[in-house]
Design a protein around this motif. Structure first.
Motif, short mmCIF file in Angstrom:
data_model
loop_
_atom_site.label_atom_id
_atom_site.label_comp_id
_atom_site.label_asym_id
_atom_site.label_seq_id
_atom_site.Cartn_x
_atom_site.Cartn_y
_atom_site.Cartn_z
N VAL A 184 78.51 29.95 33.30
CA VAL A 184 78.89 28.79 32.47
C VAL A 184 79.36 27.64 33.37
CG1 VAL A 184 80.51 27.92 30.74
CG2 VAL A 184 79.48 30.18 30.47
N ALA A 185 80.21 27.99 34.34
CA ALA A 185 80.73 26.94 35.25
C ALA A 185 79.57 26.28 35.98
CB ALA A 185 81.71 27.56 36.23
N LEU A 186 78.65 27.12 36.49
CA LEU A 186 77.50 26.58 37.22
C LEU A 186 76.68 25.64 36.33
CD1 LEU A 186 76.76 27.23 40.13
CD2 LEU A 186 74.91 28.68 39.24
N TRP A 187 76.49 26.08 35.05
CA TRP A 187 75.71 25.29 34.08
C TRP A 187 76.40 23.94 33.84
CZ3 TRP A 187 76.60 23.82 28.82
CH2 TRP A 187 75.46 23.31 28.17
N VAL A 188 77.73 24.04 33.60
CA VAL A 188 78.47 22.81 33.31
C VAL A 188 78.41 21.85 34.51
CG1 VAL A 188 80.78 21.84 32.90
CG2 VAL A 188 80.01 23.87 31.62
N ILE A 189 78.63 22.43 35.71
CA ILE A 189 78.63 21.58 36.91
C ILE A 189 77.26 20.92 37.10
CG2 ILE A 189 78.72 21.63 39.44
CD1 ILE A 189 80.99 23.76 39.05
N THR A 190 76.20 21.71 36.92
CA THR A 190 74.84 21.16 37.07
C THR A 190 74.62 20.03 36.06
OG1 THR A 190 74.18 23.42 37.56
CG2 THR A 190 72.42 21.79 37.36
N CYS A 191 75.07 20.29 34.80
CA CYS A 191 74.90 19.25 33.76
C CYS A 191 75.63 17.97 34.16
CB CYS A 191 75.45 19.73 32.42
SG CYS A 191 74.34 20.89 31.61
N ILE A 192 76.88 18.14 34.63
CA ILE A 192 77.66 16.96 35.03
C ILE A 192 76.96 16.24 36.18
CG2 ILE A 192 79.84 16.17 36.07
CD1 ILE A 192 81.23 18.39 34.46
N ALA A 193 76.51 17.04 37.17
CA ALA A 193 75.85 16.45 38.34
C ALA A 193 74.60 15.69 37.93
CB ALA A 193 75.51 17.53 39.36
N LEU A 194 73.83 16.32 37.05
CA LEU A 194 72.59 15.68 36.58
C LEU A 194 72.88 14.36 35.87
CD1 LEU A 194 70.12 18.31 35.11
CD2 LEU A 194 69.64 16.48 36.75
N THR A 195 73.89 14.42 34.95
CA THR A 195 74.24 13.23 34.18
C THR A 195 74.71 12.13 35.13
OG1 THR A 195 74.90 14.64 32.39
CG2 THR A 195 75.58 12.34 32.24
N LEU A 196 75.52 12.55 36.12
CA LEU A 196 76.01 11.59 37.09
C LEU A 196 74.84 10.97 37.87
CD1 LEU A 196 78.91 10.76 37.83
CD2 LEU A 196 78.67 12.18 39.89
#
Lengths: 439, 179
Positions: free
Chosen positions: A44-56
């Motif tokens: 979940v953490a990896l998913w969230v971080i990837t999502c944030i990174a992508l959005t950024l």
């Protein structure tokens, strides 16, 4: 740079992306919170971080595009930037695809329903936000929903299967709706683009026409000015020839030398006046400061330009004796332009008529100063009186008048708090310039 | 040549220019009359003997070209020299068509003014001379009036021809000057 409608469409896409992406991040947080208990924390953490990174990442690319391309009005390829945006949409869509497959708690129908609900909301939002590009909206729609749908199908069971069917219908409907929305938006963008183009062309044309009007007026005067300058030049050259001859003689003729030198002096002053007047006309006087100027000076300066024209045509130009104490607060170059325009109009109106004449009348009382240009014509027909000050209205032949002279003159007089009007009570054609009197 | 020193009429609406032309022509030791426009000039030509006219073209009331037209209509053959603005081709051609002898471009060289005026004066004086001689000849022969009129026409044609030939020569020199 003049944007094409395609470029305008991509600009809109990039501008509308931010809100949807922010909403997407909120959804990421909610979903993470929802599955946190059932799914591996690290995943979940990896998913969230990837999502944030992508959005950024998307945010940075979009900001860069808007700041460095759009704001600086650089040319760009609409297709390339639509594809760049769509890649971002595919990546982010795929994250939701992962959410609907790998990150979905097994055998929890409540979670199936929840993610289904969430994906539908997400993609519907994206369909609206990305409505200017079918490619971008589908780039998000398909990778988000298709994996979840396939997942549901593979699960079997009544609820997952019907959810999968519902998703198929949903995809079709959203796709149709986004296509429709897109066609409306594109059409309205095209209209907007056309409006921008037409408006800018119109402004350009207006500016050009105004410039042309000025140049035409200048051109008309140029011939007259050439004559105006040739005479004084002849006087100077003739005088200097005589002076040279006197210098060669033994007997000096002081009186004549003096007389000729005076002639040369006076004549150069005359040429200098014409030249400085011409300079005054050729520039834009709209930003000159208001000054308290003697009316007589303005009238005399203006006459320097058109007297020869009148003389050559044998049209008498009579001028009232102007009291030197009459002052007006004005931009003198502009007032000169108005007066010259009225004189040129009068000239054109009477030049082909028998026994023509033009007169400048000046009157002043405590409140106002009136300068009138009267010509031997019999007035202006009633039906065109109202149109006189309208831009582009002219009674002259095509190519001879721009129809801007009086409208520009009208604007100048208004800018001076004065009035320009036709005096209909006069049996002749009489235009009146009215000023408030300077203190 | 002859004893008559000759009379030149200067026509220009600009007083300073009239004065300058007069001063330039003074060294020719001729009589000079000045007129400020075509109408005044026409009156002078009708009443006084003038041997050459040096005239501006653009003037109020009556232009130089109108003046020349009137003068030729009145069967007066006095040579005309026009002072024109530089590049005023249309007026120039019209002037030559009407039978002007020559032209001077403003701003002019004083030597040119003298040269051209001298030639005009010479032509004008010889025209008057011939005219006077022929008149006395007609009187001596005591011809009937119709015959005199006919002969006068022939004479006029011959004089105009002489002016024409001068114009032709001038045109050639003018072309040379321009290059």
């Amino acid at each position: 740079m003049n944007q094409t409608s395609e470029q305008l469409r991509i600009e809109m896409l990039f501008k509308q992306g931010f809100a949807a992406q922010f909403a997407g991040l909120v959804n990421v947080a909610i979903y993470a919170f929802c599955i946190n208990q059932q799914v591996n924390h690290t995943a979940v953490a990896l998913w969230v971080i990837t999502c944030i990174a992508l959005t950024l990442g998307r945010f940075i690319v979009q900001r860069w595009f808007l700041h460095n391309v759009i704001e600086k009005q650089r040319n760009f390829s609409a297709k390339l930037w639509e594809n760049i945006f769509s890649v971002g949409a595919i990546l982010m869509g795929s994250m939701w695809g992962i959410a609907g497959t790998l990150m979905l708690p097994n055998n929890s129908e409540a979670h199936y329903a929840f993610i289904g609900f969430m994906l539908a909301g997400n993609t519907a939002g994206a369909a609206v936000a990305y409505c200017t590009s079918i490619r971008a909206s589908h780039s998000f729609l398909l990778p988000s929903i298709v994996p979840f749908g396939l997942n549901m199908l593979s699960q079997g069971g009544q609820l997952p299967t019907s959810m999968a069917l519902l998703l198929v219908i949903y995809i079709i409907l959203v796709s149709i709706a986004s296509r429709r929305m897109n066609s409306y938006v594109v059409e309205s963008l095209n209209i907007r683009h056309e409006k921008i183009t037409v408006t800018s062309e119109l402004n350009l044309t207006k500016a050009k026409v105004a410039e042309n009007a000025k140049m035409a007026a200048l051109g008309e005067m140029a011939g007259a000015i050439a004559h105006e300058i040739n005479n004084p030049l002849a006087i100077i050259r003739g005088s200097s020839g005589i002076l040279r001859k006197i210098a060669n003689n033994e007997i000096s003729d002081r009186k004549r030398v003096q007389e000729l030198a005076e002639k040369i002096d006076a004549t150069t002053v005359r040429i200098a006046k014409i030249v400085s007047g011409l300079k005054m006309f050729s520039r834009d006087a709209g930003r000159d400061p208001l000054e308290n100027v003697a009316l007589k000076t303005i009238v005399i300066q203006t006459l320097d330009f058109c007297q020869t024209r009148f003389k050559n045509r044998g049209i008498p130009l009579d001028i009232d004796e102007i009291d030197e104490s009459i002052n007006i607060v004005c931009r003198s170059a502009q007032i000169s332009q108005v007066l010259l325009n009225l004189l040129n109009n009068a000239f054109d109106a009477v030049k082909e008529t028998p026994a023509p004449w033009v007169r400048i009348q000046v009157t002043a009382d405590e409140n106002k100063v009136v300068v009138a240009v009267v010509d031997s014509g019999g007035g202006i027909p009633k039906e065109i009186q109202a149109k006189l000050m309208q831009p582009f209205f002219t009674t002259k032949k095509a190519g001879e008048g721009t129809g801007l002279g009086l409208s520009v003159a009208h604007g100048i007089m208004q800018g001076h708090g004065g009035v320009l009007k036709l005096d209909t009570s006069c049996p002749n054609t009489r235009f009146v310039m009215e000023f408030g009197k300077a203190a | 040549m002859n004893n008559n020193i000759g009379t030149i009429l200067i026509v220009d609406d600009e007083a300073d220019l009239r004065d300058v032309l007069e001063m330039i022509l003074m060294e020719m030791k001729v009589n000079i009359i000045k007129a400020s426009d075509g109408r005044q000039a026409l009156e002078i030509l009708k009443t006084q003997e003038v041997d050459a006219v040096i005239s501006d073209i653009n003037m109020p009331h009556m232009t130089g070209l109108e003046l020349l037209r009137e003068v030729r209509n009145l069967a007066m053959d006095v040579p005309f020299v026009f002072v024109t603005a530089y590049g005023d081709k249309a007026n120039l051609l019209e002037a030559l068509r009407l039978g002007a002898l020559d032209f001077i471009e403003k701003p002019f060289d004083n030597q040119d003014v003298l040269k051209v005026t001298e030639k005009a004066l010479e032509l004008g004086l010889s025209l008057h001379e011939v005219q006077a001689e022929l008149d006395s000849f007609y009187q001596m022969m005591s011809l009937p009036t119709e015959e005199i009129a006919k002969l006068k026409n022939v004479r006029r044609a011959a004089m105009l021809l002489k002016i024409e030939s001068e114009i032709y020569k001038n045109k050639k020199t003018a072309d040379g000057r321009e290059q």
